[in-house]
Design a protein around this motif. Structure first.
Motif, mmCIF file in Angstrom:
data_model
loop_
_atom_site.group_PDB
_atom_site.id
_atom_site.type_symbol
_atom_site.label_atom_id
_atom_site.label_comp_id
_atom_site.label_asym_id
_atom_site.label_seq_id
_atom_site.Cartn_x
_atom_site.Cartn_y
_atom_site.Cartn_z
ATOM 1 N N VAL A 18 44.078 34.233 28.969
ATOM 2 C CA VAL A 18 44.593 35.791 28.159
ATOM 3 C C VAL A 18 43.146 36.575 29.193
ATOM 4 N N GLY A 19 43.833 36.679 30.254
ATOM 5 C CA GLY A 19 42.967 38.145 30.991
ATOM 6 C C GLY A 19 43.578 37.229 32.902
ATOM 7 N N ALA A 20 44.106 38.631 32.974
ATOM 8 C CA ALA A 20 45.212 37.961 34.556
ATOM 9 C C ALA A 20 44.175 38.465 35.414
ATOM 10 N N LEU A 42 49.910 33.381 32.037
ATOM 11 C CA LEU A 42 49.181 33.755 31.977
ATOM 12 C C LEU A 42 49.464 35.134 31.490
ATOM 13 N N ILE A 43 48.645 35.705 30.719
ATOM 14 C CA ILE A 43 48.797 37.071 29.994
ATOM 15 C C ILE A 43 48.052 37.724 30.368
ATOM 16 N N GLY A 44 47.737 39.191 30.616
ATOM 17 C CA GLY A 44 46.803 40.953 31.011
ATOM 18 C C GLY A 44 47.484 41.905 30.724
ATOM 19 N N ASP A 45 46.307 42.280 30.171
ATOM 20 C CA ASP A 45 46.388 43.746 29.389
ATOM 21 C C ASP A 45 47.027 45.333 30.802
ATOM 22 N N PRO A 55 35.519 46.003 45.452
ATOM 23 C CA PRO A 55 36.712 47.012 46.666
ATOM 24 C C PRO A 55 36.408 48.050 46.112
ATOM 25 N N LEU A 56 36.109 48.573 44.233
ATOM 26 C CA LEU A 56 36.758 50.050 44.127
ATOM 27 C C LEU A 56 35.569 50.533 43.701
ATOM 28 N N SER A 57 34.156 50.439 44.072
ATOM 29 C CA SER A 57 32.953 50.981 44.279
ATOM 30 C C SER A 57 33.156 51.252 45.318
ATOM 31 N N ALA A 114 39.800 34.717 29.663
ATOM 32 C CA ALA A 114 38.540 35.298 30.524
ATOM 33 C C ALA A 114 39.270 37.088 30.661
ATOM 34 N N THR A 115 38.579 37.196 29.561
ATOM 35 C CA THR A 115 39.328 38.875 29.228
ATOM 36 C C THR A 115 38.511 40.049 29.797
ATOM 37 N N GLY A 116 36.782 39.176 30.448
ATOM 38 C CA GLY A 116 36.164 40.202 31.204
ATOM 39 C C GLY A 116 35.503 41.325 30.179
ATOM 40 N N VAL A 117 35.413 42.706 31.028
ATOM 41 C CA VAL A 117 34.927 43.635 30.288
ATOM 42 C C VAL A 117 35.532 45.172 30.439
ATOM 43 N N ARG A 118 34.727 45.551 30.207
ATOM 44 C CA ARG A 118 35.674 47.257 30.099
ATOM 45 C C ARG A 118 34.646 48.014 30.822
ATOM 46 N N LEU A 135 35.447 57.834 34.335
ATOM 47 C CA LEU A 135 35.130 55.891 34.883
ATOM 48 C C LEU A 135 35.240 54.895 35.903
ATOM 49 N N LEU A 136 34.996 54.037 35.873
ATOM 50 C CA LEU A 136 35.327 53.066 37.107
ATOM 51 C C LEU A 136 35.184 51.758 36.513
ATOM 52 N N ARG A 137 36.002 51.427 36.235
ATOM 53 C CA ARG A 137 36.506 49.852 36.316
ATOM 54 C C ARG A 137 37.250 49.360 36.485
ATOM 55 N N GLY A 293 34.087 33.618 32.914
ATOM 56 C CA GLY A 293 34.044 35.044 33.990
ATOM 57 C C GLY A 293 33.452 35.758 32.788
ATOM 58 N N ASP A 294 33.493 36.882 33.049
ATOM 59 C CA ASP A 294 32.794 38.435 32.727
ATOM 60 C C ASP A 294 32.607 38.332 31.306
ATOM 61 N N VAL A 295 33.329 37.876 30.856
ATOM 62 C CA VAL A 295 33.449 37.660 29.100
ATOM 63 C C VAL A 295 32.394 36.480 28.448
ATOM 64 N N HIS A 312 29.120 38.860 37.741
ATOM 65 C CA HIS A 312 29.009 38.558 39.277
ATOM 66 C C HIS A 312 29.878 38.111 39.655
ATOM 67 N N TRP A 313 30.968 38.400 40.618
ATOM 68 C CA TRP A 313 32.124 38.258 41.145
ATOM 69 C C TRP A 313 32.274 36.424 41.365
ATOM 70 N N GLY A 314 31.180 35.662 42.152
ATOM 71 C CA GLY A 314 31.140 34.378 42.217
ATOM 72 C C GLY A 314 31.393 33.015 41.391
ATOM 73 N N ALA A 342 24.501 35.371 41.713
ATOM 74 C CA ALA A 342 24.003 35.528 43.228
ATOM 75 C C ALA A 342 25.630 36.385 43.137
ATOM 76 N N PHE A 343 24.880 37.622 43.604
ATOM 77 C CA PHE A 343 24.911 39.096 43.051
ATOM 78 C C PHE A 343 24.660 39.952 44.784
ATOM 79 N N TRP A 344 25.863 40.474 45.285
ATOM 80 C CA TRP A 344 25.901 41.448 45.992
ATOM 81 C C TRP A 344 25.978 43.144 45.630
HETATM 82 C C1 LIG Z 1 33.206 48.411 40.414
HETATM 83 C C2 LIG Z 1 33.371 47.420 40.687
HETATM 84 C C3 LIG Z 1 32.733 46.958 41.983
HETATM 85 C C4 LIG Z 1 31.990 45.347 41.352
HETATM 86 N N1 LIG Z 1 31.077 45.254 42.164
HETATM 87 C C5 LIG Z 1 30.579 44.328 42.657
HETATM 88 C C6 LIG Z 1 30.214 43.700 43.625
HETATM 89 O O1 LIG Z 1 29.782 44.102 44.746
HETATM 90 N N2 LIG Z 1 29.601 42.454 43.937
HETATM 91 C C7 LIG Z 1 29.681 40.870 42.591
HETATM 92 O O2 LIG Z 1 29.306 40.089 42.534
HETATM 93 N N3 LIG Z 1 30.151 41.781 41.403
HETATM 94 C C8 LIG Z 1 31.145 42.648 42.030
HETATM 95 N N4 LIG Z 1 31.537 43.212 40.145
HETATM 96 C C9 LIG Z 1 32.070 42.542 39.169
HETATM 97 C C10 LIG Z 1 32.726 41.689 39.652
HETATM 98 O O3 LIG Z 1 34.251 42.441 39.908
HETATM 99 C C11 LIG Z 1 33.133 41.412 37.858
HETATM 100 O O4 LIG Z 1 32.111 40.238 37.813
HETATM 101 C C12 LIG Z 1 34.334 40.328 38.277
HETATM 102 O O5 LIG Z 1 35.880 41.244 38.090
HETATM 103 C C13 LIG Z 1 34.844 39.409 36.626
HETATM 104 O O6 LIG Z 1 36.067 38.592 36.911
HETATM 105 P P1 LIG Z 1 36.699 37.963 35.412
HETATM 106 O O7 LIG Z 1 38.190 37.979 35.132
HETATM 107 O O8 LIG Z 1 35.478 37.487 34.841
HETATM 108 O O9 LIG Z 1 36.872 39.576 34.616
HETATM 109 P P2 LIG Z 1 37.577 40.961 34.739
HETATM 110 O O10 LIG Z 1 37.496 41.555 36.163
HETATM 111 O O11 LIG Z 1 37.489 42.090 33.839
HETATM 112 O O12 LIG Z 1 39.168 41.214 34.282
HETATM 113 C C14 LIG Z 1 39.600 40.599 32.842
HETATM 114 C C15 LIG Z 1 40.640 40.855 32.746
HETATM 115 O O13 LIG Z 1 41.485 40.306 31.475
HETATM 116 C C16 LIG Z 1 41.936 41.507 31.138
HETATM 117 N N5 LIG Z 1 42.332 42.255 29.232
HETATM 118 C C17 LIG Z 1 41.234 42.321 28.647
HETATM 119 N N6 LIG Z 1 41.982 42.340 27.418
HETATM 120 C C18 LIG Z 1 42.742 41.809 27.310
HETATM 121 C C19 LIG Z 1 43.545 41.687 26.417
HETATM 122 N N7 LIG Z 1 43.244 41.065 24.700
HETATM 123 N N8 LIG Z 1 44.190 40.924 26.302
HETATM 124 C C20 LIG Z 1 45.244 40.677 28.175
HETATM 125 N N9 LIG Z 1 44.422 41.519 29.188
HETATM 126 C C21 LIG Z 1 42.929 41.555 28.422
HETATM 127 C C22 LIG Z 1 41.927 42.676 31.721
HETATM 128 O O14 LIG Z 1 41.821 44.153 31.375
HETATM 129 C C23 LIG Z 1 41.241 42.272 33.519
HETATM 130 O O15 LIG Z 1 42.291 42.755 33.864
HETATM 131 C C24 LIG Z 1 32.269 45.343 40.765
HETATM 132 C C25 LIG Z 1 32.933 45.145 39.970
HETATM 133 C C26 LIG Z 1 33.557 46.359 39.210
HETATM 134 C C27 LIG Z 1 34.605 46.690 37.968
#
Ligand SMILES: Cc1cc2nc3c(=O)[nH]c(=O)nc-3n(C[C@H](O)[C@H](O)[C@H](O)COP(=O)(O)OP(=O)(O)OC[C@H]3O[C@@H](n4cnc5c(N)ncnc54)[C@H](O)[C@@H]3O)c2cc1C
Length: 462
Positions: A18-20, A42-45, A55-57, A114-118, A135-137, A293-295, A312-314, A342-344
């Motif tokens: 969950v989290g694509a 893979l399930i993604g919203d 790259p988004l920011s 792997a649903t990350g953050v918002r 907002l920017l995510r 991941g972020d969650v 962090h991406w890494g 590690a972060f950049w």
């Molecule tokens: C603008 C921006 C700039 C960034 N710059 C950097 C940088 O320079 N360096 C760095 O190290 N990191 C950076 N990051 C952080 C990095 O992008 C994240 O650490 C990374 O995206 C985390 O990946 P993830 O898969 O854990 O979470 P996410 O990328 O947040 O993905 C989670 C996914 O799960 C989905 N989801 C949430 N809830 C549900 C649900 N209930 N059902 C199904 N799907 C769901 C979300 O919509 C999303 O698509 C940046 C992030 C942003 C937003």
């Protein structure tokens, strides 16, 4: 019997992710690369194939990359069922089922969350809905923000001077736009890097023509008669006239869908062990639910076993790979997620990188370069050990400091370096905000590990 089980783990069964996005995709690729031949879903919203967020920011806001073309490169075919554009809405761990918002249910044998953050929205709902408050995510957020920036707003107001807010401010200035940044702390980047580095960042803001307001909070946003934002009121009673507000107040973990599931999930994320197995709400580790991941919040031996939540991406990539490996491995073959954070970031023409966990630092010492040149390495110390390092335009040293963090090298640092070291260089307080603030990260200590024991290997072989 055991061989049958190991064989089953690798070859059969149903794995649901969950989290694509970044962590979800990398986990799926690792599962296949390591021989998982069962059913993968893979399930993604979001309605998109996994895309990259950094790259988004940066390049996207400057028009150098199209927000709709930042797909993550694929490392291999993954032969999965994709359920995109529909959120997971519930989890029943007893019958091993994920409920989707459209009413469907997906059964699993093993689950990866792997649903990350918002992005955290502006807290006053009616003000958050004003036209011009963004907002920017996500990719959609970036496309909307880019359109607004290109249209040439009169003044952009950014609320919050963390990494994201700073990168947006930098992009605005590069586009020649007037920009005000309001920050509650005394300087930008203070929560992530402390007041000493925050001071350098503030200078960069000023030199680049940003109207930086620190030590203030935005208390309200004001709209015009047709619902467009026109001004912001600050706690020092000043008013900023603005037609574009970017709310950059950090993030919220996507865990609400797990309410009532019995998992140890909450606003700070989902707690898991170093092998990425989720804890249930009683603190007992599950064996078929994994997190990456972020969650995720996971304990790290190098940082007092604190449960670290890293955006962090890494980290997302490394944790996804470990989680995937462990999902298809017997316990004897499981690995710990011991990635050194590690972060950049790039802003105002400066390349900023960090390793370790700077917010744990009590003191900072500039070991290479100089703050005045904005080209330096700062090393953070915690209880007599090197705990983190940050570089401004001086990346080449960070790998060295990563090793120093891994071996628990003493702080203050004493070795001679090839770089010129001006006399009188002393550690000074790193000047982080009150650690009880929620942004500072939870501090749960399970037991002790001294890096000088050298029993753990922190750098993966590949
Ligand atoms: C603008 C921006 C700039 C960034 N710059 C950097 C940088 O320079 N360096 C760095 O190290 N990191 C950076 N990051 C952080 C990095 O992008 C994240 O650490 C990374 O995206 C985390 O990946 P993830 O898969 O854990 O979470 P996410 O990328 O947040 O993905 C989670 C996914 O799960 C989905 N989801 C949430 N809830 C549900 C649900 N209930 N059902 C199904 N799907 C769901 C979300 O919509 C999303 O698509 C940046 C992030 C942003 C937003």
């Amino acid at each position: 019997m055991v061989t049958d089980y190991v064989d089953w783990l690798r070859r059969e069964g149903r794995i649901v992710i969950v989290g694509a996005s970044l962590a979800g995709l990398r986990a799926a690729e690792t599962l296949r690369a390591e021989g998982f031949a069962g059913e993968l879903t893979l399930i993604g919203d979001e309605p998109y194939d996994p895309y990259d967020r950094p790259p988004l920011s940066k390049s996207v806001l400057l028009g150098r990359a199209d927000p709709l073309h930042t797909e993550l490169p694929r490392r291999r075919e993954i032969d999965a069922k994709w359920r995109l554009g529909v959120p997971a809405a519930g989890l029943d761990m007893t019958v091993k089922r994920v409920r989707l918002a459209d009413g469907d249910e997906v059964e699993y044998d093993r689950l990866l969350i792997a649903t990350g953050v918002r992005a955290r929205p502006w807290p006053k709902e009616s003000e958050a809905q004003l036209d011009g408050v963004l907002l920017l995510r996500t990719r959609n957020d970036a496309a909307a923000l880019y359109r607004r920036l290109k249209a040439g707003p009169h003044r952009v107001l950014i609320i919050g001077a963390g990494f994201s807010g700073s990168e947006i401010a930098s992009a605005c200035r590069e586009m020649g736009l007037a920009v005000t940044v309001a920050e509650r702390a005394g300087a930008p980047l203070v929560g992530a890097l402390g007041g000493v580095i925050g001071g350098v960042s503030a200078e960069l803001y000023h030199e680049n023509g940003v109207d930086l307001r620190t030590g203030v909070m935005v208390t309200g946003l004001e709209g015009d008669s047709v619902g467009r934002v026109k001004a912001a009121h600050l706690s020092d009673e000043s008013v900023v006239e603005t037609d574009l507000v970017v709310v950059s107040l950090g993030s919220t973990r996507n865990t609400e869908w797990l309410t009532g599931s019995g998992l140890g999930a909450g606003p700070r994320g989902i707690a898991c062990d170093a092998g990425c197995r989720a804890f249930d709400f009683r603190g007992i580790v599950t064996d078929d639910v994994f997190v990456a991941g972020d969650v995720a919040r996971s304990p790290h031996a190098l940082f007092g076993y604190q449960f670290l939540s890293l955006e962090h991406w890494g980290n997302a990539v490394a944790q996804a790979e470990i989680a995937a490996h462990n999902m298809i491995s017997p316990s004897s073959d499981r690995r710990p997620h011991l990635w050194v954070p590690a972060f950049w970031s790039s802003q105002f023409g400066v390349n900023i990188k960090s390793v370790g966990v700077p917010p744990m630092g009590e003191q900072i010492m500039i070991t290479q370069g100089s703050l005045a040149d904005r080209r330096f390495v700062g090393v953070y110390g915690y209880q007599g050990r090197v705990i983190a390092a940050v570089s401004f335009d001086n990346t080449r040293w960070l790998e060295f400091y990563q090793r120093e963090i891994e071996r628990g090298a003493p702080f203050p640092v004493e070795y001679p370096t090839v770089d010129r070291r001006p006399e009188g260089r002393q550690p000074v307080p790193a000047d982080f905000p009150d650690p009880s603030l929620p942004t500072h990260g939870p501090g749960v200590t399970l037991s002790g590990y001294s890096p000088t024991d050298r029993q753990l290997v922190f750098t993966p072989a590949h």
